[in-house]
Scaffold this motif. Structure first.
Motif, PDB file in Angstrom:
ATOM      1  N   ARG A  31      33.564  49.257  37.922  1.00  6.09           N
ATOM      2  CA  ARG A  31      34.151  48.268  37.015  1.00  6.09           C
ATOM      3  C   ARG A  31      33.204  47.986  35.830  1.00  6.09           C
ATOM      4  O   ARG A  31      33.631  47.903  34.680  1.00  6.09           O
ATOM      5  N   GLY A 177      40.097  40.396  27.308  1.00  5.64           N
ATOM      6  CA  GLY A 177      41.397  40.619  27.954  1.00  5.64           C
ATOM      7  C   GLY A 177      41.317  41.677  29.040  1.00  5.64           C
ATOM      8  O   GLY A 177      41.740  41.456  30.177  1.00  5.64           O
ATOM      9  N   PHE A 178      40.722  42.839  28.690  1.00  2.20           N
ATOM     10  CA  PHE A 178      40.617  43.928  29.681  1.00  2.20           C
ATOM     11  C   PHE A 178      39.787  43.508  30.888  1.00  2.20           C
ATOM     12  O   PHE A 178      40.164  43.742  32.032  1.00  2.20           O
ATOM     13  N   THR A 179      38.634  42.878  30.563  1.00 11.06           N
ATOM     14  CA  THR A 179      37.744  42.520  31.672  1.00 11.06           C
ATOM     15  C   THR A 179      38.425  41.545  32.620  1.00 11.06           C
ATOM     16  O   THR A 179      38.401  41.709  33.843  1.00 11.06           O
ATOM     17  N   VAL A 180      39.087  40.551  32.036  1.00 18.68           N
ATOM     18  CA  VAL A 180      39.750  39.563  32.894  1.00 18.68           C
ATOM     19  C   VAL A 180      40.870  40.242  33.690  1.00 18.68           C
ATOM     20  O   VAL A 180      41.054  39.995  34.878  1.00 18.68           O
ATOM     21  N   ARG A 181      41.595  41.142  32.989  1.00 18.35           N
ATOM     22  CA  ARG A 181      42.681  41.854  33.670  1.00 18.35           C
ATOM     23  C   ARG A 181      42.139  42.661  34.861  1.00 18.35           C
ATOM     24  O   ARG A 181      42.672  42.612  35.960  1.00 18.35           O
ATOM     25  N   PHE A 182      41.053  43.396  34.627  1.00 22.07           N
ATOM     26  CA  PHE A 182      40.435  44.181  35.716  1.00 22.07           C
ATOM     27  C   PHE A 182      40.096  43.273  36.892  1.00 22.07           C
ATOM     28  O   PHE A 182      40.386  43.563  38.045  1.00 22.07           O
ATOM     29  N   GLN A 183      39.457  42.153  36.530  1.00 18.43           N
ATOM     30  CA  GLN A 183      38.998  41.284  37.602  1.00 18.43           C
ATOM     31  C   GLN A 183      40.170  40.666  38.350  1.00 18.43           C
ATOM     32  O   GLN A 183      40.145  40.527  39.568  1.00 18.43           O
ATOM     33  N   ALA A 184      41.229  40.323  37.580  1.00 12.65           N
ATOM     34  CA  ALA A 184      42.403  39.735  38.238  1.00 12.65           C
ATOM     35  C   ALA A 184      43.016  40.747  39.195  1.00 12.65           C
ATOM     36  O   ALA A 184      43.402  40.415  40.318  1.00 12.65           O
ATOM     37  N   LEU A 185      43.068  42.037  38.731  1.00 15.60           N
ATOM     38  CA  LEU A 185      43.607  43.087  39.603  1.00 15.60           C
ATOM     39  C   LEU A 185      42.771  43.228  40.863  1.00 15.60           C
ATOM     40  O   LEU A 185      43.293  43.325  41.975  1.00 15.60           O
ATOM     41  N   ARG A 188      43.428  40.436  43.156  1.00 14.94           N
ATOM     42  CA  ARG A 188      44.725  40.553  43.811  1.00 14.94           C
ATOM     43  C   ARG A 188      44.680  41.622  44.920  1.00 14.94           C
ATOM     44  O   ARG A 188      45.167  41.416  46.016  1.00 14.94           O
TER      45      ARG A 188
END
Ligand code: C2E
Length: 655
Positions: A31, A177-185, A188
Motif C-alpha cells: 500500500r 482521495g486515493f490514499t483514503v480510498r485504499f485505506q477504506a477498502l 472493509r
C-alpha cells in the motif's frame, strides 16, 4: 498503528539477513508503495505546473528535492524498511509543503490543504513517534507562519488564484482521495475477513458443542448428554413420584456384521437401529448412543416395572426385524438390561453398570431377551470379569489344551483326519469348553493370540502323527472372523507350518458362512494367499447361517460341514432330512466333500452313508480326545481297518 518488529533495523543488523516479512507487513509495504507512486506522479505534475505556468523556480526546486528524497525512500521500501520509508515520505511532504507555504502565500497557500492529509498518512502508515513528531511540527509550522504574517516578519505573496494553485489543489485532493480510498477498502476487506473468521469460529464452536453432546453417526445424544438427561428425569420423577427406567441395549450380532460385511454396512446398521429405537419410544423418553453397538433408553413417567418390560419387548420386536442394506439382508437382534430408578443405583454410573450386568444376563439366557437387574446378577458379572482376566493370562500360564475329534470316511470307517478343538484347563473351574469363553475371547480380541497358539499346536501335533507313521492324517483348525479382520493370518499360518514342519496340504481351515459373506474381497484375498501354500478350506456349521449360496462360487473351498442340528434329527424330522439331502446334493454338484457333524448313533451314520455323505464326525466314533488318547484310538482304528482290508481281501480271493 501498523508496526512490525521485522521492520526494525536492529533485527536486520543482528541476523545479517533480510528479516522475515509477515503477511501484514508485506501488505502495508504494498500500500505504501502505491501511495509513494501516486505522490511521485503528483509531485512531478506539480513541478511541471510550477515551472511551465508560474515559472516559480524556488517551488520547483523544493518539489524536485522532495521527488529525489521520495525515490530514495522507495529504495528503503524495496528493502522492507517500511517504517523508515513512511518517515521519509511524510517528512519530505511536510518539509516541502511547509517550505512552499513559507515561500509563497503563508497560511493562505493551497499547500496548507495537505496538512490534514499528512496527518492521515502518518496515522495510517507511521508509528506513534512519527505521528506525534509530525503533528507537533505541523502545529509549530502553522503557529510560526501565522505569527510571521501577523507580526509582518516577512511579507508573503499576495494570494491570487492561478492554474498552478488549481493544479496543486487537485493533486493534493487526488493523492488524499486515493490514499483514503485504499485505506477504506483495506478496512472493509479486513472487516469482511473478520466476519468470515467469526462465522467459521461460530460454526466450529457450534459443531464442537454438538459433538460434545451428540453422537455424530446416529445424531442421538451421547453418553455425556445421556447422563444429564437421566439426572433431569430422575429429579423430575422424584418430585412427581412414579418410576424411571434405564434400558441398556446391546446388539447381539453386531461384531459379526461389522467384521463380515464391513464398517460402512456396520455404520448403516447402527443408524437404522438408532432410528428404530427413536421411533419406538415416546417423545418424552430419551434414546442415546452409549458407544459401539450399545444404546441407552431413558423411560420416564412409568407407573410400574411391567411398563418398562412392555416397552423393552416392543423394542426387541422392532430391533429383530431383518433389514436390507444394499444387496444384504441382515438379521439383527438385541439384548436389553433394565434398571429401575431410584431403587437400582445411586449414581448414573451405577445405574449403567447394573443395566449392563442385566443385559449380559439377557445374552447368557439366549439373547434377543430383556432382563431386570437384581442383586444376584452382580455375582455373575464378577465371574465374567474374572473369566476375562483369567483368559488374558491363560496363554502365558499354558492353560490351553487342544482336544482332537476324528473325521471318519463313511465308506471305509477309516480315521482320515482330526479337528482340533480348544479347551481351557482353568485352575479352579476345571476343563472348560469353548462355548464358555469363546465369545469373550472374540469380544476382547484375545482370540488373535489364542488362535495363533491353536494353529501352532495343531500343526505341531499333526506333524508328530505323521512322524509316527499316520502320514496321511489331516488336521482341521477353526478360525474366528476376528482373526480374518484383525490378525495377520497368512503370516501366522506360514509360521505355524514352518515351525512344525507340516506340509500345508495337510492343514484345513474351518470358516463360518457369515465370514464369507462380508468383506468378501479381503477374505478371498487371504484365502487365495493361503491356498497357495496348499491349505484347504471348509465351511463349518453349514446351513445355519445366511442362506445366500452365491458366495460359494466366489471362494475356492473343499468341503461343507453339515451342522449337527440337522444331522441329529434326520431320522425324526422330514424337514431336517430334506435340508441334509439338499446340502449333500448341492455339495456334490459343486464337487465339494460333505462332512456330517454330530453323528451319535449307527442308524444316523448308516442313513448319511446311504445319502452319499462322504465323511462323518461325532460321539458315535469318539468324543474329542487329548493327543495321547487320540493317538491310541488312531492306532486301533488303523489296525482294525488293516484287518478289515485283509479279511475282505482274503474273502475276495476265496471267491
Ligand atoms: N452333542 C454333540 N456334540 C458333538 C458331537 N460331535 C462333536 N461335537 C461337538 O461339536 C463341536 C464341533 O465343533 P464346531 O462345530 O467347529 O464348533 C466349535 C467351534 O466353532 C468353536 N471352537 C472350538 N475350538 C476352536 C478354536 O480353536 N478356534 C475357534 N475360533 N473356535 C473354536 O467352538 C465350538 C464348540 O466346540 P466344542 O465345544 O469342542 O464342540 C465341538 C464338539 O465337541 C456329537 O456327536 N454330539
Amino acid at each position: 498503528m501498523l508496526n512490525t518488529s521485522a521492520d526494525t533495523p536492529k533485527n536486520t543488523m543482528t541476523t545479517g539477513h533480510k528479516p522475515p516479512v509477515s503477511e501484514l507487513a508485506r501488505f502495508r509495504a504494498q500500500r505504501l508503495t502505491q501511495v509513494y507512486w501516486i505522490t511521485l506522479v503528483g509531485l512531478g505534475v506539480a513541478i511541471i505546473a510550477n515551472w511551465k505556468i508560474s515559472a516559480d523556480l524556488t517551488t520547483v526546486l523544493i518539489l524536485s528535492l522532495a521527488e529525489i528524497l521520495l525515490i530514495w525512500g522507495l529504495r528503503d521500501l524495496k528493502n522492507n524498511k517500511v517504517d523508515q520509508a513512511a518517515s521519509i515520505l511524510l517528512w519530505t511532504l511536510s518539509l516541502s509543503l511547509t517550505g512552499s507555504i513559507v515561500i509563497n502565500s503563508g497560511l493562505r497557500d493551497p499547500a496548507l490543504l495537505a496538512y490534514p492529509a499528512i496527518l492521515i498518512f502518518a496515522a495510517l502508515f507511521g508509528n506513534t513517534r512519527l505521528f506525534i513528531s509530525l503533528f507537533s511540527f505541523l502545529i509549530f509550522s502553522i503557529i510560526f507562519v501565522g505569527a510571521t504574517d501577523i507580526y509582518q516578519w516577512k511579507e508573503f505573496k499576495q494570494f491570487t488564484i492561478n492554474w498552478t494553485n488549481i493544479t496543486d489543489a487537485l493533486i493534493i485532493l487526488i493523492v488524499i482521495g486515493f490514499t483514503v480510498r485504499f485505506q477504506a477498502l483495506d478496512l472493509r476487506n479486513a472487516l469482511k475477513r473478520l466476519e468470515r473468521e467469526n462465522e467459521k469460529f461460530r460454526v466450529s464452536e457450534a459443531k464442537a458443542s454438538y459433538l460434545a453432546q451428540y453422537d455424530s453417526l446416529t445424531g442421538l445424544p451421547n453418553r455425556a448428554l445421556c447422563e444429564n438427561r437421566f439426572a433431569l428425569a430422575l429429579h423430575t420423577q422424584q418430585r412427581r413420584g412414579g418410576l424411571c427406567a434405564l434400558l441398556f441395549i446391546d446388539l447381539d450380532n453386531f461384531k459379526t456384521i461389522n467384521d463380515s460385511l464391513g464398517h460402512s454396512i456396520g455404520d448403516a446398521v447402527l443408524k437404522t437401529i438408532a432410528d428404530r429405537i427413536t421411533d419406538s419410544i415416546r417423545a418424552s423418553d430419551t434414546a442415546c448412543r452409549f458407544g459401539g453397538d450399545e444404546f441407552i433408553v431413558i423411560l420416564t413417567d412409568l407407573q410400574d416395572a411391567t411398563q418398562a418390560e412392555r416397552i423393552s419387548t416392543k423394542l426387541l420386536r422392532t430391533l429383530s426385524k431383518p433389514l436390507q442394506l444394499e444387496q444384504h439382508f441382515i438379521d439383527t437382534s438385541a439384548s436389553i438390561g433394565i434398571v429401575l430408578a431410584p431403587q437400582d443405583g445411586d449414581s448414573f454410573d451405577a445405574y449403567c453398570k447394573n443395566a449392563d450386568i442385566a443385559m449380559y444376563q439377557a445374552k447368557a439366557d439366549g439373547k434377543n431377551l430383556c432382563r431386570f437387574f437384581n442383586d444376584q446378577m452382580n455375582t455373575l458379572s464378577k465371574e465374567r470379569f474374572e473369566l476375562i482376566t483369567g483368559l488374558r493370562s491363560a496363554i502365558k500360564r499354558r492353560e490351553f489344551r487342544l482336544h482332537y475329534q476324528p473325521k471318519i470316511s463313511l465308506a471305509s470307517g477309516k480315521w482320515i483326519g482330526a479337528e482340533a478343538l480348544l479347551r481351557w484347563q482353568h485352575p479352579e473351574k476345571g476343563l472348560l469348553a469353548p462355548g464358555i469363553f469363546m465369545d469373550l475371547a472374540e469380544e476382547t480380541g484375545l482370540i488373535i493370540d489364542i488362535g495363533k497358539w491353536v494353529l501352532q499346536e495343531a500343526c505341531t501335533q499333526c506333524r508328530i502323527w505323521h512322524d509316527q507313521g499316520f502320514d496321511s492324517l489331516d488336521i482341521a483348525v477353526n478360525l474366528s472372523s476376528v482373526q480374518f479382520s484383525r490378525g495377520n493370518l497368512e503370516r501366522e499360518v506360514k509360521k505355524a507350518l514352518r515351525k512344525s514342519g507340516l506340509d500345508g496340504h495337510y492343514l484345513e481351515l474351518e470358516l463360518t458362512e457369515s465370514l464369507l459373506l462380508g468383506d468378501a474381497e479381503n477374505v478371498r484375498t487371504q484365502v487365495d494367499k493361503l491356498r497357495a501354500h496348499g491349505i484347504s478350506f471348509s465351511i463349518d456349521d453349514f446351513g445355519t447361517g445366511y442362506s445366500n449360496l452365491s458366495y460359494l462360487s466366489k471362494f475356492d473351498i473343499e468341503s461343507l460341514k453339515i451342522d449337527q442340528s440337522f444331522v441329529r434329527k434326520i431320522l425324526n424330522s422330514e424337514q431336517d432330512l430334506n435340508i441334509t439331502i439338499a446340502i449333500i446334493n448341492f455339495a456334490k454338484s459343486l464337487g465339494l466333500t460333505t462332512v456330517a457333524e454330530g453323528i451319535e448313533d449307527a442308524k444316523i451314520m448308516a442313513k448319511l452313508k446311504a445319502l452319499g455323505c462322504d465323511l462323518g464326525q461325532g460321539y458315535y466314533w469318539s468324543k474329542p480326545l487329548d493327543a495321547e488318547a487320540f493317538t491310541q484310538q488312531l492306532q486301533q482304528n488303523l489296525s482294525k481297518c488293516s484287518a478289515d482290508t485283509s479279511t475282505s481281501g482274503a474273502t475276495e480271493s476265496n471267491h
